[in-house]
Motif scaffolding. Sequence first.
Motif, PDB file in Angstrom:
ATOM      1  N   VAL A  76       0.837  -1.200   0.000  1.00 54.60           N
ATOM      2  CA  VAL A  76       0.000   0.000   0.000  1.00 54.60           C
ATOM      3  C   VAL A  76       0.873   1.251   0.000  1.00 54.60           C
ATOM      4  N   TYR A  77       1.889   1.263   0.829  1.00 52.10           N
ATOM      5  CA  TYR A  77       2.797   2.409   0.917  1.00 52.10           C
ATOM      6  C   TYR A  77       3.474   2.667  -0.430  1.00 52.10           C
ATOM      7  N   LEU A  78       4.041   1.629  -1.018  1.00 52.76           N
ATOM      8  CA  LEU A  78       4.761   1.794  -2.277  1.00 52.76           C
ATOM      9  C   LEU A  78       3.809   2.062  -3.444  1.00 52.76           C
ATOM     10  N   SER A  79       2.600   1.546  -3.368  1.00 46.59           N
ATOM     11  CA  SER A  79       1.619   1.831  -4.416  1.00 46.59           C
ATOM     12  C   SER A  79       1.230   3.305  -4.409  1.00 46.59           C
ATOM     13  N   VAL A 158      11.226  11.946  -9.271  1.00 50.47           N
ATOM     14  CA  VAL A 158      11.369  10.489  -9.258  1.00 50.47           C
ATOM     15  C   VAL A 158      12.448  10.077  -8.256  1.00 50.47           C
ATOM     16  N   THR A 159      13.525  10.835  -8.177  1.00 50.36           N
ATOM     17  CA  THR A 159      14.572  10.553  -7.198  1.00 50.36           C
ATOM     18  C   THR A 159      14.030  10.690  -5.778  1.00 50.36           C
ATOM     19  N   ALA A 160      13.227  11.727  -5.537  1.00 50.94           N
ATOM     20  CA  ALA A 160      12.618  11.915  -4.220  1.00 50.94           C
ATOM     21  C   ALA A 160      11.682  10.753  -3.879  1.00 50.94           C
ATOM     22  N   LEU A 161      10.945  10.289  -4.861  1.00 52.87           N
ATOM     23  CA  LEU A 161      10.049   9.151  -4.640  1.00 52.87           C
ATOM     24  C   LEU A 161      10.849   7.890  -4.343  1.00 52.87           C
ATOM     25  N   ASP A 176      10.663  -9.077  -3.534  1.00 53.00           N
ATOM     26  CA  ASP A 176      10.061  -9.436  -4.816  1.00 53.00           C
ATOM     27  C   ASP A 176       8.553  -9.621  -4.686  1.00 53.00           C
ATOM     28  N   ALA A 177       8.111 -10.158  -3.553  1.00 43.85           N
ATOM     29  CA  ALA A 177       6.672 -10.327  -3.343  1.00 43.85           C
ATOM     30  C   ALA A 177       5.982  -8.981  -3.213  1.00 43.85           C
ATOM     31  N   VAL A 178       6.619  -8.068  -2.506  1.00 39.17           N
ATOM     32  CA  VAL A 178       6.050  -6.732  -2.335  1.00 39.17           C
ATOM     33  C   VAL A 178       5.956  -6.018  -3.675  1.00 39.17           C
TER      34      VAL A 178
END
Length: 277
Positions: A76-79, A158-161, A176-178
Amino acid sequence: MTDQEVIWTRLGLGTVAALGVLAVGCSADTETTAPATDALIAQTAAGSTDMSSPSAASGEGEGGVTIAKAATDPVVYLSALAIAKAHVLAARDAYAEGETDAAGEMSAHPVSEVLADMQPVFEARGVADFTALLLDASDAAYAGAPSDAIAKRTEVIVTALRDAEAFAPTDGRSDDAVWAGVVSDQIDRAADMYGVAVGSYQYEPYLDGYGFLKAAEAAFAEHRTAIETSQPRAAAAMSDALSQLQDAYATALRPETLDANPSALKAIASRVQLAVN
């Protein structure tokens, strides 16, 4: 005046209204109406931090991201970060095609649709605030900056992200699963938005979907080897889905006719979801 009021004052009510329209494109499961936009502006004036989308009242942010889970669920965080990335990549490519207003709106969009809700999570995890970078990119687009200047601003965002990705929570799942979950999420959003675009004459839903595709491509390219090793069936489904979505979103400019089959795109996205462990 709160920081949130400063941000929205800088954006202006015209942009706020535009973002309300953009929310139609970014929340495929939510219908945004004029009252919803009015409520957004009212919340802004009140200094509310829960003003990202009509679904925010139920604890969800952009396109159904359950913000409450972002503090503990890495997918969820990375999405959420991928959604922000999708918007700036779409803005960059649209700007290169001469769509300056759409690019300006798209660059600012994550401020309301993602960061407003995610800010407490970012603060708790020590992530540097990158709101100003997005607003600067939006300002530059509206001001008619050269395309290479917009591209450079995109690289900085993009670097900040990417820096923010390092602060993602962990829950025992492998990287890899995440990341397979993140790729699947972006693929699903791209497929959903194509269906929305087919039913609309607006540019924004198509551009949203294009951005989600670009975010999915970037995540898959970076983590493909690991995903193929641990989840070969999922990786194959992702590759197939991305290929079909690339045909559907061949350019950042919306074509005169949308010829891809929305149901077929949604079906391949569902196959990805089923294949991901």
